[in-house]
Design a protein around this motif. Structure first.
Motif, PDB file in Angstrom:
ATOM      1  N   ILE A  41      22.119 -17.348  53.747  1.00 24.84           N
ATOM      2  CA  ILE A  41      21.631 -18.547  54.423  1.00 24.84           C
ATOM      3  C   ILE A  41      20.311 -18.962  53.780  1.00 24.84           C
ATOM      4  O   ILE A  41      19.635 -18.160  53.152  1.00 24.84           O
ATOM      5  N   LYS A  42      19.968 -20.209  53.943  1.00 22.69           N
ATOM      6  CA  LYS A  42      18.726 -20.716  53.358  1.00 22.69           C
ATOM      7  C   LYS A  42      17.524 -20.050  54.030  1.00 22.69           C
ATOM      8  O   LYS A  42      17.564 -19.701  55.211  1.00 22.69           O
ATOM      9  N   LEU A  43      16.457 -19.903  53.252  1.00 22.45           N
ATOM     10  CA  LEU A  43      15.240 -19.276  53.755  1.00 22.45           C
ATOM     11  C   LEU A  43      14.690 -20.028  54.965  1.00 22.45           C
ATOM     12  O   LEU A  43      14.282 -19.419  55.948  1.00 22.45           O
ATOM     13  N   ARG A  44      14.717 -21.359  54.919  1.00 21.51           N
ATOM     14  CA  ARG A  44      14.183 -22.134  56.052  1.00 21.51           C
ATOM     15  C   ARG A  44      14.997 -21.901  57.323  1.00 21.51           C
ATOM     16  O   ARG A  44      14.445 -21.834  58.412  1.00 21.51           O
ATOM     17  N   MET A  63       7.624 -30.772  56.078  1.00 25.02           N
ATOM     18  CA  MET A  63       6.510 -30.025  56.600  1.00 25.02           C
ATOM     19  C   MET A  63       6.940 -29.042  57.690  1.00 25.02           C
ATOM     20  O   MET A  63       6.405 -27.958  57.780  1.00 25.02           O
ATOM     21  N   GLU A  64       7.893 -29.468  58.499  1.00 23.69           N
ATOM     22  CA  GLU A  64       8.304 -28.624  59.619  1.00 23.69           C
ATOM     23  C   GLU A  64       8.941 -27.327  59.144  1.00 23.69           C
ATOM     24  O   GLU A  64       8.677 -26.259  59.706  1.00 23.69           O
ATOM     25  N   SER A  65       9.774 -27.389  58.095  1.00 23.83           N
ATOM     26  CA  SER A  65      10.397 -26.161  57.612  1.00 23.83           C
ATOM     27  C   SER A  65       9.350 -25.239  56.998  1.00 23.83           C
ATOM     28  O   SER A  65       9.438 -24.018  57.127  1.00 23.83           O
ATOM     29  N   ARG A  66       8.330 -25.808  56.354  1.00 26.82           N
ATOM     30  CA  ARG A  66       7.259 -24.991  55.775  1.00 26.82           C
ATOM     31  C   ARG A  66       6.469 -24.300  56.887  1.00 26.82           C
ATOM     32  O   ARG A  66       6.060 -23.151  56.738  1.00 26.82           O
ATOM     33  N   THR A  67       6.268 -24.990  57.996  1.00 27.89           N
ATOM     34  CA  THR A  67       5.575 -24.387  59.137  1.00 27.89           C
ATOM     35  C   THR A  67       6.349 -23.183  59.651  1.00 27.89           C
ATOM     36  O   THR A  67       5.763 -22.122  59.896  1.00 27.89           O
ATOM     37  N   PRO A 111      10.039 -24.447  70.032  1.00 31.14           N
ATOM     38  CA  PRO A 111      10.086 -24.563  68.572  1.00 31.14           C
ATOM     39  C   PRO A 111       8.686 -24.764  67.998  1.00 31.14           C
ATOM     40  O   PRO A 111       7.800 -25.289  68.653  1.00 31.14           O
ATOM     41  N   ALA A 112       8.525 -24.337  66.770  1.00 37.33           N
ATOM     42  CA  ALA A 112       7.241 -24.518  66.083  1.00 37.33           C
ATOM     43  C   ALA A 112       7.010 -25.995  65.820  1.00 37.33           C
ATOM     44  O   ALA A 112       7.946 -26.744  65.528  1.00 37.33           O
ATOM     45  N   LYS A 113       5.771 -26.429  65.948  1.00 34.66           N
ATOM     46  CA  LYS A 113       5.419 -27.812  65.691  1.00 34.66           C
ATOM     47  C   LYS A 113       4.273 -27.857  64.703  1.00 34.66           C
ATOM     48  O   LYS A 113       3.399 -27.015  64.722  1.00 34.66           O
ATOM     49  N   THR A 114       4.305 -28.895  63.883  1.00 32.74           N
ATOM     50  CA  THR A 114       3.188 -29.081  62.955  1.00 32.74           C
ATOM     51  C   THR A 114       2.076 -29.838  63.660  1.00 32.74           C
ATOM     52  O   THR A 114       2.300 -30.519  64.661  1.00 32.74           O
TER      53      THR A 114
END
Length: 61
Positions: A38-41, A1-5, A55-58
């Motif tokens: 590099i990876k998209l995430r 979920m965190e990488s999607r955020t 950092p972004a948080k869910t």
């Protein structure tokens, strides 16, 4: 979920900076990811980190 955020936030950043659609923003991020090999995430995490101070948080944390 965190990488999607992070990806969603990065898409929003690209939309705002380039005044494009979310689909176009995803394509921009994918091209940058492929170009830098590099990876998209990981690219999204770098972009979000370069804009914010925390950092972004869910919501689910």
């Amino acid at each position: 979920m965190e990488s999607r955020t992070n990806i969603d936030i990065a898409v929003g950043i690209v939309v705002a900076q380039n005044r494009c659609t979310p689909q176009e923003a995803i394509e921009i991020l994918q091209r940058a990811s492929n170009g830098q090999n590099i990876k998209l995430r990981a690219l999204a995490e770098q972009l979000v980190a370069s804009i914010g101070t925390t950092p972004a948080k869910t919501h689910f944390n």
